[in-house]
Design an enzyme around this catalytic site. Structure first.
Site, PDB file in Angstrom:
ATOM      1  N   ASN A 101       0.929  -1.347   0.104  1.00 59.81           N
ATOM      2  CA  ASN A 101       0.009  -0.041  -0.091  1.00 59.81           C
ATOM      3  C   ASN A 101       1.027   1.097   0.062  1.00 59.81           C
ATOM      4  OD1 ASN A 101      -2.597  -0.925  -0.056  1.00 59.81           O
ATOM      5  ND2 ASN A 101      -2.941  -1.002   1.867  1.00 59.81           N
TER       6      ASN A 101
ATOM      7  N   PHE B  51      -5.112   3.177  11.016  1.00 61.22           N
ATOM      8  CA  PHE B  51      -5.675   2.507   9.970  1.00 61.22           C
ATOM      9  C   PHE B  51      -5.047   3.058   8.637  1.00 61.22           C
ATOM     10  CE2 PHE B  51      -8.578   2.544  13.568  1.00 61.22           C
ATOM     11  CZ  PHE B  51      -8.686   1.199  13.709  1.00 61.22           C
ATOM     12  N   GLU B  52      -4.694   1.974   7.915  1.00 56.24           N
ATOM     13  CA  GLU B  52      -4.043   2.198   6.457  1.00 56.24           C
ATOM     14  C   GLU B  52      -4.758   3.236   5.384  1.00 56.24           C
ATOM     15  OE1 GLU B  52      -2.917  -1.285   4.679  1.00 56.24           O
ATOM     16  OE2 GLU B  52      -2.697  -2.414   6.358  1.00 56.24           O
ATOM     17  N   SER B  53      -6.185   3.190   5.527  1.00 54.10           N
ATOM     18  CA  SER B  53      -6.779   3.925   4.648  1.00 54.10           C
ATOM     19  C   SER B  53      -6.830   5.207   4.786  1.00 54.10           C
ATOM     20  CB  SER B  53      -8.274   3.497   4.609  1.00 54.10           C
ATOM     21  OG  SER B  53      -8.756   3.625   5.786  1.00 54.10           O
ATOM     22  N   GLY B  54      -6.197   5.946   5.943  1.00 53.22           N
ATOM     23  CA  GLY B  54      -6.395   7.220   6.355  1.00 53.22           C
ATOM     24  C   GLY B  54      -6.853   7.760   7.569  1.00 53.22           C
TER      25      GLY B  54
END
Lengths: 300, 254
Positions: A101, B51-54
């Site tokens: 990612n 959390f990776e998504s932001g």
């Protein structure tokens, strides 16, 4: 512009397409469906995760290359079409360009801001360094330590879902945005799918909430619930059953074809898709109101 | 035994104990996010979840999440932003620990979530890495959670998606990885930790009701033990109360 017109104008066979850069929310599934309906071929789908969108496009035979960190069904398990293509070459063999990612994020960042490549440490030690020949191991000329060089990614077209935009494409997005901004700026063309079209004054009232300004946008399409079955903050809840059903109903190629006919190919457009969902979609509409405090931009 | 708990609940409590107060943690869905919630309610009230998504959060979201991007994970968050901002904390060396799972883990704590079999002609194409390699490379330490089966705990993974100690010894350091590496593997039978200069994972503790023979028999490498193998400490009443407060529907109870 209608979504159908935007795709027929800006997407050709063989395009490199960013779709689903926000990760699991705001996935432009309406664009996924329209790419399938228009029968685009040999696409390279680029996204960190994008939930089941890439799996659908692979199953429909639109894809020969996948560039990203994860392909599957986030709450439902593996993507059957992705597995069939990667393991058995059905319906076509696909080339998989593995990234993590953060590294795909930095590849977009480099693409967006004109850097030929970007040095990162976060992918060191991973066999992704071996499977993705584009990422190179090098020595940091300053410290002498190992570093991975990730070249810029510059997609042809980016699709993004936004909560609201004006007709010129000035867009407000709130909630987490994943790689939406970097991926869009890196792309040659930007197609905005707006859940709501508002007057320009609404967007101009809060420029800090603008992720993508209109001067970079090539097409604005008004597509309510374009994100379904993914969520959109403040607009639509996630349709968890839909993801689960997709997993159950696409186990073999004939099943997927039936699913794809029913939900995509036999419907003329997203309006028909919304009508087919009917009450199921209405149940996902967020009716509550928890607004943020206004920000004051007064000058005196 | 003073109170009832399921194996999954024991694993959640063991995972919660890996979080120290004030730490910034890459959480992930399901079991780890529940563990994070327990830690916040017990010994780590100032931990921060990433959390990776932001998304960064203090309090965990109410109710069951299907993905990290779900609305409840964003309402009242400490920060909703982009992936680069949140994962940049990792790259910048500002994250203490991360939780990850996988299809396979090997005796040096390397994790595979990419390919079973040959890369060019895989027997199984797994979904891929997400942000796990970034977390494995950069977090100060890594907590691995996996079911204890012979085909999951293997001698050598087919593909290192997320690096542990690579070939063992100081290979990880030589490869330029800043984070210290996996500190623990929590399974449904036992807890394994790296031991000695090789950094090979050894049996550290066994969950109540399990035996050394059973654990060794379900491990795909010749699993050695620490000089003294303990029993995994049972959850305390305070920990179980916190877990029941979070898991009101009893998702983890059976």
């Amino acid at each position: 512009m209608s979504l159908s017109e935007a795709i027929s104008t800006f997407v050709q066979d063989g395009c490199n397409i960013v779709l689903g850069a926000a990760l699991e929310n705001a996935v432009p599934f309406a664009a996924t469906h329209e790419l399938i309906r228009q029968g685009r071929r040999e696409l390279n789908m680029i996204a960190p995760i994008s939930d089941i969108s890439t799996d659908m496009l692979i199953g429909a035979g639109c894809v020969t290359e996948v560039t990203g960190a994860w392909v599957g069904n986030v709450s439902g398990g593996m993507g059957h079409n992705f597995r069939r293509a990667a393991e058995k070459g059905l319906p076509h063999p696909i080339k998989v360009n593995d990234y993590s990612n953060f590294t795909i994020g930095m590849a977009f960042f480099a693409g967006a801001y004109g850097l030929p490549y970007i040095p990162v440490k976060t992918i060191l030690g991973s066999d992704i360094m071996k499977s993705n020949k584009n990422i190179r191991l090098a020595e940091d000329p300053f410290s002498g330590e190992p570093v991975a060089l990730v070249p810029a990614l510059k997609p042809d077209v980016a699709f993004l879902v936004v909560q609201r935009a004006d007709k010129a494409g000035n867009s407000h997005i709130w909630g987490s945005t994943g790689l939406t901004q970097e991926a869009s700026i890196a792309a040659n063309k930007i197609i905005v799918l707006a859940d709501e079209i508002v007057e320009p004054e609404v967007i101009a009232s809060d420029p800090s909430r603008v992720l993508i300004p209109g001067f970079g946008v090539d097409a604005v399409c008004h597509v309510p619930a374009a994100c379904h079955p993914a969520p959109l903050i403040g607009k639509w809840k996630r349709d968890n059953h839909f993801f689960h059903d997709y997993h159950k109903e696409t186990r073999d190629p004939a099943d997927f074809d039936r699913w794809c006919d029913e939900w995509v190919r036999d419907l003329p457009d997203h309006e028909a898709y919304r009508a087919k969902l009917g009450g199921q979609l209405e149940d996902l509409r967020i009716l509550g109101d928890i607004p943020s405090a206004p920000a004051n931009y007064a000058t005196e | 035994m003073t109170h009832e708990y399921s194996t999954q609940e024991l694993m959640i409590i063991a995972a919660a104990r890996q979080i120290a107060d004030g730490e910034r943690i890459f959480v992930g869905m399901r079991l780890p996010i529940t563990a994070y919630g327990v830690a916040r309610l017990t010994h780590a009230p100032n931990a921060v979840g990433l959390f990776e998504s932001g998304v960064a959060r203090y309090e965990p979201a109410d109710g069951m999440l299907y993905t990290m991007c779900d609305g409840p994970n964003q309402l009242g968050a400490a920060w909703t932003t982009g992936l680069i901002q949140i994962m940049g904390l990792l790259s910048g060396g500002r994250v203490h620990a991360g939780f990850i799972g996988g299809a396979e883990v090997d005796r040096f704590g390397n994790i595979n979530t990419s390919y079973i079999g040959d890369i060019d002609d895989p027997k199984v194409k797994l979904p891929g890495s997400g942000g796990a390699p970034d977390i494995a490379a950069m977090a100060e330490r890594l907590v691995i959670i996996i079911n204890h089966q012979k085909h999951r705990l293997v001698e050598k993974v087919d593909f290192i998606t997320s690096p542990g100690y690579l070939d063992g010894g100081d290979a990880r350091k030589k490869a330029g990885l800043p984070g210290a590496g996996p500190a623990v593997i929590i399974t449904d039978r036992a807890i394994l930790k790296p031991h000695g200069p090789s950094n090979e994972f050894h049996l550290a503790s066994i969950h109540p009701g399990h035996t050394v023979e059973e654990v060794v028999g379900n491990t795909g490498w010749d699993l050695k033990s620490f000089p003294e193998v303990e029993q995994t400490p049972e959850p305390t009443k305070e920990e179980m109360d916190a877990l029941h407060h979070i898991d009101k529907e009893g998702f983890w109870r059976s």
